[in-house]
Design a protein around this motif. Structure first.
Motif, PDB file in Angstrom:
ATOM      1  N   GLY A  78       0.623  -1.217   0.024  1.00 24.44           N
ATOM      2  CA  GLY A  78       0.048  -0.044  -0.096  1.00 24.44           C
ATOM      3  C   GLY A  78       0.898   1.203   0.274  1.00 24.44           C
ATOM      4  N   THR A  79       0.307   2.176   0.253  1.00 20.20           N
ATOM      5  CA  THR A  79       1.099   3.445   0.078  1.00 20.20           C
ATOM      6  C   THR A  79       1.206   4.183   1.284  1.00 20.20           C
ATOM      7  N   THR A  80       2.561   4.347   1.722  1.00 24.40           N
ATOM      8  CA  THR A  80       2.801   5.038   3.268  1.00 24.40           C
ATOM      9  C   THR A  80       3.636   6.137   2.936  1.00 24.40           C
ATOM     10  N   TYR A  81       3.289   7.138   3.747  1.00 19.16           N
ATOM     11  CA  TYR A  81       3.732   8.809   3.511  1.00 19.16           C
ATOM     12  C   TYR A  81       4.493   8.661   4.691  1.00 19.16           C
ATOM     13  N   GLY A  82       5.754   9.278   4.905  1.00 21.32           N
ATOM     14  CA  GLY A  82       6.381   9.588   5.963  1.00 21.32           C
ATOM     15  C   GLY A  82       6.914  11.013   5.882  1.00 21.32           C
ATOM     16  N   VAL A  83       6.552  11.668   6.834  1.00 17.67           N
ATOM     17  CA  VAL A  83       7.027  13.264   6.984  1.00 17.67           C
ATOM     18  C   VAL A  83       7.751  13.426   7.851  1.00 17.67           C
ATOM     19  N   VAL A  84       8.865  14.282   7.962  1.00 18.15           N
ATOM     20  CA  VAL A  84       9.472  14.614   8.937  1.00 18.15           C
ATOM     21  C   VAL A  84       9.623  16.267   9.052  1.00 18.15           C
ATOM     22  N   GLY A  85       9.387  16.833  10.047  1.00 17.83           N
ATOM     23  CA  GLY A  85       9.072  18.046  10.369  1.00 17.83           C
ATOM     24  C   GLY A  85       9.567  18.730  11.753  1.00 17.83           C
TER      25      GLY A  85
END
Length: 175
Positions: A78-85
């Motif tokens: 599936g689609t997994t979004y990883g965001v660093v902020g």
């Protein structure tokens, strides 16, 4: 008789080729093709762009991120979004969004390996010829690094490493 000779003279004339018109038609044709290609590329990238905008909005509103440093996408299961902020308190955080869900899981960035430590681990242990990507993702409910690199033989390799320790969960060599 004079009339017939004039007709013969006129019919023997060669028509002149207008190279400037042909050149302008070729340029116009090439411009239309270029515009069609740009339009198609824009149309093809629209779903990805809108999904990334949706994830950015979710992370800002639900996880309280103020600044976003990095957004990565993993399509393995599936689609997994990883965001660093950074959140409002100035802390570095990692947010994970699975596919089309509106659920956001957050983790402290300091709990994982730094980018420099990860690169050092990969270069000393796996000796890549070229490092393609290192994405933050989820694997069996655990935060991981998904890494793609080319080895010295020119083969494509994938690694799934633990986010905190760098312990390998999954290694695929020689694709």
């Amino acid at each position: 008789m004079q009339f017939n000779e004039n007709i013969k003279i006129r019919s023997r004339r060669r028509r002149r080729v207008r190279w400037s018109k042909i050149f302008m038609l070729i340029i116009a044709f090439l411009l239309v093709i270029a515009l069609l290609l740009v339009g198609y590329a824009y149309w093809a990238m629209t779903p990805m762009s809108s999904a990334e905008s949706r994830v950015e909005h979710l992370v800002r509103s639900k996880a309280g991120f103020v600044d976003l440093d990095q957004l990565t996408v993993n399509y393995r299961q599936g689609t997994t979004y990883g965001v660093v902020g950074t959140n409002a308190k100035g802390q570095k955080r990692v947010a994970i969004v699975q596919g089309d869900s509106n659920k956001v899981k957050t983790f402290p960035r300091s709990a994982g390996m730094s980018n420099a430590a990860l690169k050092q681990l990969i270069t000393t242990k796996y000796h890549p010829k070229k490092l393609y990507e290192a994405n933050i993702s989820m694997y069996k409910g655990v935060l991981v690094w998904e890494i793609a690199y080319e080895n010295q033989k020119g083969q494509l390799n994938y690694l799934t490493l633990d986010f905190k320790t760098g312990k390998p969960y999954r290694v695929i060599n020689g694709l």
